[in-house]
Design an enzyme around this catalytic site. Structure first.
Site, short mmCIF file in Angstrom:
data_model
loop_
_atom_site.label_atom_id
_atom_site.label_comp_id
_atom_site.label_asym_id
_atom_site.label_seq_id
_atom_site.Cartn_x
_atom_site.Cartn_y
_atom_site.Cartn_z
CG MET A 127 -1.89 -1.04 1.38
SD MET A 127 -3.10 -0.70 2.68
CE MET A 127 -2.23 -1.21 4.13
CD GLU A 246 -3.05 -3.99 8.40
OE1 GLU A 246 -3.96 -3.84 7.58
OE2 GLU A 246 -1.90 -3.51 8.26
N GLY A 368 -1.24 1.58 10.44
CA GLY A 368 -1.91 2.80 10.85
C GLY A 368 -1.22 3.30 12.10
CB THR A 369 0.67 6.42 12.96
OG1 THR A 369 -0.39 7.37 12.79
CG2 THR A 369 1.58 6.42 11.74
#
Ligand SMILES: Cc1cc2nc3c(=O)[nH]c(=O)nc-3n(C[C@H](O)[C@H](O)[C@H](O)COP(=O)(O)OP(=O)(O)OC[C@H]3O[C@@H](n4cnc5c(N)ncnc54)[C@H](O)[C@@H]3O)c2cc1C
Length: 381
Positions: A127, A246, A368-369
């Site tokens: 991604m 995820e 994702g942070t």
């Protein structure tokens, strides 16, 4: 202290854990130092894990999977992560397979899933790009349809399993004029694929055995039959749907790593002597270990609850985001305390807690942070 066992464990899973644990000890752990040196896990190991039946354990048997659920997958995550085996990218492999399972046609599932379950195909999720990380709508890798093919041009960065992957879940832009509905997902088999090139295996702070890489695409031709989802433009929609899975894998890996580090630290502090006594007998050490034990247990109980919810099909985006940010924040604090209790040895790469400390940093960044997790949670308040 009374031992804790996850409420989702049962006799079958206990037997599975014994088998997985034996496998990890004999077939993986002895090679870990070499993997770190060469910066990737051997492809042959993937085959062995597949032959043992430990890949895609939560994919139905008709597609070559184990026919179990996320609890079965969790056992392998746990047994690898508690031993600091952070190079083996089972997580992204399983996540990529789940996109095929959830959005693929019957023919696509039969084409890819059995080969992913056997370890013949190694999966990666492609991604992120140099100009698009948190903001995925900025993806520029372009797929232009020409007859029965897409022609793909662009590049990806930070791709887990990047150099050994043979199937990519590739996020591409099919419409340059629509930021959110212009994204699509192509499943791309990479072996001998003209125009496809793996760039650098990136030099990282931790996860030395993981081949996080750059990928390049120059007029790569991909059959239209590799498009996931019924039509172009559903990329963002599909990505949103699968994120809880995820994020839970990241949180679970974090808990298992903390449990491994805690056990190592307890053992060490019972042996190491200073000022004529075991360092574990100093009040500071006892209090630090009490804090760590509490933090690990609280994280474990929350993640166990999330696992039960996922298995029941009830894990929502916000709860998964809570698990991801909170567990990975605590993970870093716990690793830091463990390193401190090892003294100078805790700073040496030959010690597990040292490697786990370095590995843990990225847990707050990828998937994702943690800032993005809080953004997501705050929107639902
Ligand atoms: C070891 C490793 C493995 C990885 N594996 C993969 C993989 O397999 N596949 C893949 O596609 N990607 C992978 N990534 C990429 C990873 O997901 C991205 O690095 C991550 O999403 C952040 O994107 P970025 O690096 O572009 O940072 P940026 O998006 O530029 O963020 C920089 C900073 O700004 C903050 N920020 C950004 N937007 C906001 C906002 N709206 N509000 C508040 N703060 C914000 C971020 O939280 C961060 O602190 C991996 C990365 C690493 C390091």
């Amino acid at each position: 202290m009374k031992p804790y066992e996850s409420p989702w464990m049962d006799d079958d899973l206990r037997m599975l854990r014994e088998a997985v644990s034996r496998f990890v000890e004999t077939e993986m752990l002895p090679h870990e130092a070499q993997w770190r040196k060469q910066k990737h896990v051997d492809r042959g190991t993937w085959r062995k894990v597949g032959e043992a039946g430990f890949l895609l354990m939560d994919v139905p048997g008709e597609y070559g999977g184990g026919g179990g659920d996320f609890r079965h997958e969790a056992v392998l995550y746990e047994e690898c992560n508690r031993r600091g085996l952070s190079g083996f990218g089972q997580g992204v492999h399983s996540i990529a397979a789940h996109y095929v399972l959830n959005y693929g046609t019957g023919e696509q599932k039969q084409r890819w899933l059995p080969r992913m379950a056997s370890g013949e195909l190694i999966g990666a999720i492609a991604m992120t790009e140099p100009g698009a990380g948190s903001d995925l709508k900025g993806i520029r890798t372009r797929a232009v349809r020409e007859g029965d093919e897409y022609v793909v041009n662009g590049s990806k960065i930070f791709i887990t399993n990047g150099s050994i992957a043979t199937i990519l879940m590739l996020v591409v832009r099919t419409d340059p004029n629509d930021r959110s509905r212009g994204l699509s997902i192509l499943m791309v088999e990479t072996e001998n694929l003209p125009g496809y090139r793996v760039g650098r295996v990136l030099d990282k702070m931790g996860m030395a055995a993981q081949d996080t890489s750059e990928l390049f695409f120059e007029d790569v031709r991909v059959p239209v039959g590799c498009l996931l989802g019924s039509e172009e433009g559903r990329g963002m929609h599909m990505l949103m749907g699968d994120l809880p899975y995820e994020r839970l894998t990241i949180a679970l890996g974090g808990v298992a790593a903390m449990e491994g580090a805690y056990e190592e630290t307890v053992r060490y502090t019972r042996e190491r002597q200073a000022f004529g006594q075991k360092i574990g007998d100093f009040q500071n050490t006892r209090f630090k270990l009490a804090e760590v034990a509490t933090q690990v247990r609280v994280a474990r109980v929350f993640v166990d609850r999330c696992i039960e919810q996922l298995v029941a099909g009830e894990l929502d985006t916000e709860t998964a985001a809570m698990a991801k940010w909170w567990v990975t924040d605590i993970q870093q604090k716990v690793m830091d305390e463990c390193v401190q209790l090892f003294g100078g040895y805790g700073y040496m790469n030959e010690y597990l807690v040292c490697r786990m400390f370095a590995d843990s940093r990225v847990q707050r960044i990828y998937g994702g942070t943690n800032e993005i997790m809080k953004e997501l949670i705050s929107r639902s308040i």
